[in-house]
Design a protein around this motif. Structure first.
Motif, PDB file in Angstrom:
ATOM      1  N   GLU A  71     112.955  27.421  -9.738  1.00  0.00           N
ATOM      2  CA  GLU A  71     111.590  27.847 -10.022  1.00  0.00           C
ATOM      3  C   GLU A  71     111.561  28.927 -11.104  1.00  0.00           C
ATOM      4  O   GLU A  71     110.663  28.940 -11.959  1.00  0.00           O
ATOM      5  N   LEU A  72     112.546  29.824 -11.111  1.00  0.00           N
ATOM      6  CA  LEU A  72     112.613  30.839 -12.162  1.00  0.00           C
ATOM      7  C   LEU A  72     112.867  30.194 -13.525  1.00  0.00           C
ATOM      8  O   LEU A  72     112.279  30.586 -14.541  1.00  0.00           O
ATOM      9  N   PHE A  73     113.745  29.186 -13.564  1.00  0.00           N
ATOM     10  CA  PHE A  73     113.957  28.451 -14.814  1.00  0.00           C
ATOM     11  C   PHE A  73     112.667  27.759 -15.255  1.00  0.00           C
ATOM     12  O   PHE A  73     112.347  27.716 -16.442  1.00  0.00           O
ATOM     13  N   ARG A  74     111.938  27.208 -14.294  1.00  0.00           N
ATOM     14  CA  ARG A  74     110.692  26.507 -14.639  1.00  0.00           C
ATOM     15  C   ARG A  74     109.661  27.463 -15.233  1.00  0.00           C
ATOM     16  O   ARG A  74     108.940  27.117 -16.169  1.00  0.00           O
ATOM     17  N   ARG A  75     109.611  28.676 -14.695  1.00  0.00           N
ATOM     18  CA  ARG A  75     108.627  29.656 -15.170  1.00  0.00           C
ATOM     19  C   ARG A  75     108.804  29.975 -16.664  1.00  0.00           C
ATOM     20  O   ARG A  75     107.837  30.272 -17.354  1.00  0.00           O
ATOM     21  N   ILE A  76     110.040  29.911 -17.135  1.00  0.00           N
ATOM     22  CA  ILE A  76     110.274  30.200 -18.558  1.00  0.00           C
ATOM     23  C   ILE A  76     110.549  28.909 -19.334  1.00  0.00           C
ATOM     24  O   ILE A  76     111.127  28.916 -20.407  1.00  0.00           O
ATOM     25  N   GLU A  77     110.145  27.784 -18.727  1.00  0.00           N
ATOM     26  CA  GLU A  77     110.165  26.464 -19.371  1.00  0.00           C
ATOM     27  C   GLU A  77     111.558  26.016 -19.788  1.00  0.00           C
ATOM     28  O   GLU A  77     111.732  25.345 -20.808  1.00  0.00           O
ATOM     29  N   MET A  78     112.555  26.397 -18.994  1.00  0.00           N
ATOM     30  CA  MET A  78     113.909  25.891 -19.245  1.00  0.00           C
ATOM     31  C   MET A  78     114.170  24.608 -18.477  1.00  0.00           C
ATOM     32  O   MET A  78     115.063  23.835 -18.819  1.00  0.00           O
ATOM     33  N   VAL A  79     113.421  24.374 -17.408  1.00  0.00           N
ATOM     34  CA  VAL A  79     113.480  23.104 -16.686  1.00  0.00           C
ATOM     35  C   VAL A  79     112.048  22.706 -16.370  1.00  0.00           C
ATOM     36  O   VAL A  79     111.129  23.521 -16.411  1.00  0.00           O
ATOM     37  N   GLU A  80     111.868  21.411 -16.012  1.00  0.00           N
ATOM     38  CA  GLU A  80     110.561  20.923 -15.619  1.00  0.00           C
ATOM     39  C   GLU A  80     110.507  20.794 -14.106  1.00  0.00           C
ATOM     40  O   GLU A  80     111.520  20.596 -13.448  1.00  0.00           O
ATOM     41  N   ALA A  81     109.285  20.906 -13.562  1.00  0.00           N
ATOM     42  CA  ALA A  81     109.112  20.780 -12.111  1.00  0.00           C
ATOM     43  C   ALA A  81     109.279  19.345 -11.642  1.00  0.00           C
ATOM     44  O   ALA A  81     109.400  19.089 -10.453  1.00  0.00           O
ATOM     45  N   TRP A  82     109.296  18.387 -12.574  1.00  0.00           N
ATOM     46  CA  TRP A  82     109.289  16.976 -12.200  1.00  0.00           C
ATOM     47  C   TRP A  82     110.678  16.344 -12.182  1.00  0.00           C
ATOM     48  O   TRP A  82     110.805  15.127 -12.187  1.00  0.00           O
ATOM     49  N   GLY A  83     111.709  17.142 -12.197  1.00  0.00           N
ATOM     50  CA  GLY A  83     113.055  16.580 -12.094  1.00  0.00           C
ATOM     51  C   GLY A  83     113.449  15.736 -13.280  1.00  0.00           C
ATOM     52  O   GLY A  83     114.069  14.683 -13.124  1.00  0.00           O
ATOM     53  N   ARG A  84     113.105  16.185 -14.503  1.00  0.00           N
ATOM     54  CA  ARG A  84     113.403  15.412 -15.706  1.00  0.00           C
ATOM     55  C   ARG A  84     114.781  15.704 -16.275  1.00  0.00           C
ATOM     56  O   ARG A  84     115.172  15.122 -17.275  1.00  0.00           O
ATOM     57  N   GLY A  85     115.527  16.604 -15.655  1.00  0.00           N
ATOM     58  CA  GLY A  85     116.814  17.001 -16.213  1.00  0.00           C
ATOM     59  C   GLY A  85     117.783  15.855 -16.377  1.00  0.00           C
ATOM     60  O   GLY A  85     118.354  15.647 -17.454  1.00  0.00           O
ATOM     61  N   MET A  86     117.980  15.082 -15.314  1.00  0.00           N
ATOM     62  CA  MET A  86     118.936  13.987 -15.388  1.00  0.00           C
ATOM     63  C   MET A  86     118.482  12.888 -16.354  1.00  0.00           C
ATOM     64  O   MET A  86     119.288  12.389 -17.148  1.00  0.00           O
ATOM     65  N   PRO A  87     117.210  12.483 -16.344  1.00  0.00           N
ATOM     66  CA  PRO A  87     116.785  11.498 -17.344  1.00  0.00           C
ATOM     67  C   PRO A  87     116.995  11.976 -18.782  1.00  0.00           C
ATOM     68  O   PRO A  87     117.354  11.179 -19.649  1.00  0.00           O
ATOM     69  N   LEU A  88     116.790  13.277 -19.044  1.00  0.00           N
ATOM     70  CA  LEU A  88     117.006  13.794 -20.392  1.00  0.00           C
ATOM     71  C   LEU A  88     118.468  13.679 -20.800  1.00  0.00           C
ATOM     72  O   LEU A  88     118.789  13.349 -21.946  1.00  0.00           O
ATOM     73  N   ILE A  89     119.376  13.948 -19.863  1.00  0.00           N
ATOM     74  CA  ILE A  89     120.803  13.799 -20.156  1.00  0.00           C
ATOM     75  C   ILE A  89     121.124  12.346 -20.464  1.00  0.00           C
ATOM     76  O   ILE A  89     121.803  12.028 -21.447  1.00  0.00           O
ATOM     77  N   LEU A  90     120.620  11.435 -19.641  1.00  0.00           N
ATOM     78  CA  LEU A  90     120.924  10.013 -19.815  1.00  0.00           C
ATOM     79  C   LEU A  90     120.302   9.456 -21.096  1.00  0.00           C
ATOM     80  O   LEU A  90     120.873   8.580 -21.738  1.00  0.00           O
ATOM     81  N   GLU A  91     119.127   9.964 -21.472  1.00  0.00           N
ATOM     82  CA  GLU A  91     118.493   9.503 -22.707  1.00  0.00           C
ATOM     83  C   GLU A  91     119.294   9.927 -23.931  1.00  0.00           C
ATOM     84  O   GLU A  91     119.426   9.176 -24.902  1.00  0.00           O
TER      85      GLU A  91
END
Length: 447
Positions: free
Chosen positions: A313-333
């Motif tokens: 949540e702290l990462f999300r607050r500064i827009e380093m991650v998304e709340a929607w779990g997009r991290g893994m799709p971004l890696i795979l893309e």
């Protein structure tokens, strides 16, 4: 009426014990449900001879044999002129036990839980209380770096007044005390990261090693800079300008680094590690996949099970991650050939280096992007293609040691004969061996 995961049907009270087991199985899976006596499994109401005393007997049996105690509604109901007993129940104190044993509902059946499954159920129930990032810290508010906290608050677009109020807004205080997530972001050097460059495809020869200390945001940046310094940088022409292009996608690497710090097991004293080999870059973090996730789940895309939701949540607050779990799709893309694996309590994300697979030698650390692929038809190309296929096969075997030759052929896009030839070569040089029978056995990767 039919049986479901939340409804059980019993023909008569002769099945009372089985009915109580069903109550427990449904509670452990869904937290509420209903049980009917006097209805066959096919949904046909046959009725039974029941009185108010019968209802009391059913209630007493539930009270005597189910723990923790529940308070169901037990009533007489008429279905198509047949008198039946309906038991409506609910409870959130999982795990529930019937006759001293725990069960779980699977479709319309009740399965006894193994010791491991029962442990996972208990941990899941107490997950919020047991989370490391949510526990009270031994660090005092006065030990925090106020300038770091203020920069974070501004970046998160919150209003700054006092450190205590800022920490409260961020959810980092409990009973006026800091919790563990706060020092990771706002103290001087709360953690360490280990980085190394190796001269070959194994860890036999170390060219460079550097240990970094800092807060979680500083270490993420240091990890990226360390990788960029030690991999090949290609170039391409965009309009009138030359654009530098790292051989491994920095978008994918950055996401993997953030994931390593976000989802690592902080109860494990080991470090996040960055390892740069001749043929790959590895990001390693202590702690295997969390919440029942599998390596196959990661490949399916939008999956997010968080071991440290407050840190996330702290990462999300500064827009380093998304709340929607997009991290893994971004890696795979950005890096579709990424390999995920678990070993010795570590989760590893492995990114292949095209410069090694292409066999190109960089001049001054740079190789043109367009020459990153070998020319077709040459003997050297054939060797490199075989080497690339071998690396793909090794990666797939690491992900699934029970993978078959046919599955390897389908995934890599080469013939089964080519797969067998590559495997035989790796067995001859001592990188791979077969354990168990040809059918039903598994592969073992050797260092």
């Amino acid at each position: 009426m039919k049986e479901t995961e939340t409804r059980e049907l019993k023909k008569s009270l002769a099945e009372l014990k089985a009915g109580l087991i069903s109550i427990v199985a449904i509670l452990n899976k869904h937290g509420k449900g209903e049980l009917w006596f006097g209805v066959q499994h096919d949904g046909h109401a046959v009725g039974l001879d029941a009185t108010e005393k019968t209802l009391r007997d059913v209630s007493q049996a539930i009270g005597a044999h189910i723990e923790p105690r529940i308070y169901p509604q037990v009533t007489l109901e008429t279905l198509k002129n047949a008198v039946c007993i309906k038991v409506v129940f609910a409870g959130q104190e999982t795990p529930y036990y019937a006759y001293g044993r725990a069960y779980m509902r699977v479709a319309d059946e009740d399965r006894q839980l193994s010791a491991k499954e029962l442990e996972n159920l208990i941990v899941s129930k107490n997950q919020e209380r047991l989370r490391w990032d949510n526990e009270v810290s031994s660090t005092a508010v006065t030990e925090l770096d106020e300038s770091k906290l203020k920069r974070f608050v501004e970046r998160a677009k919150l209003t700054w007044d006092t450190p205590e109020n800022a920490l409260e807004k961020l959810g980092l205080m409990r009973d006026r005390k800091l919790i563990n997530a706060a020092p990771l972001f706002f103290t001087e050097e709360p953690m360490e990261m280990r980085c190394a460059v190796f001269g070959t495809t194994t860890s036999a020869m170390i060219i460079d090693r550097h240990d970094f200390r800092g807060d979680i945001l500083e270490l993420i940046e240091e990890a990226q800079k360390y990788i960029l310094k030690n991999i090949r940088i290609g170039m391409r022409i965009k309009g009138l300008y030359r654009e530098d292009v790292p051989e491994v996608s920095m978008e994918a690497l950055r996401e993997a680094i953030i994931n390593a710090f976000c989802h690592r097991d902080y109860r494990d004293p080991d470090y996040v590690q960055v390892a740069v080999y001749k043929n790959r870059v590895e990001i390693r973090n202590p702690g295997t996949l969390f919440g029942g996730l599998t390596l196959a789940d990661l490949r399916r895309g939008h999956v997010s099970r968080r071991r440290n939701p407050l840190i996330a949540e702290l990462f999300r607050r500064i827009e380093m991650v998304e709340a929607w779990g997009r991290g893994m799709p971004l890696i795979l893309e950005n890096a579709p050939d990424v390999i995920f694996r678990e070993t010795a309590g570590l989760f590893i994300a492995e990114f292949l280096r095209p410069s090694f697979l292409a066999g190109e030698e960089a001049i001054g650390g740079r190789i043109p992007v367009k020459t990153a692929k070998p020319a077709h038809g040459s003997e050297k190309t054939s060797e490199k293609t075989s080497e690339k296929t071998s690396e793909k096969i090794m990666g797939l075997i690491l992900e699934n040691p029970e993978v078959t030759i046919a599955e390897l052929s389908e995934t890599t896009g080469v013939t089964t004969r080519s797969v067998e030839r590559n495997i035989k070569k790796m067995q001859e040089i001592g990188r791979l061996r077969r354990a168990g029978p040809d059918k039903g056995g598994h592969w073992e990767v050797l260092k």
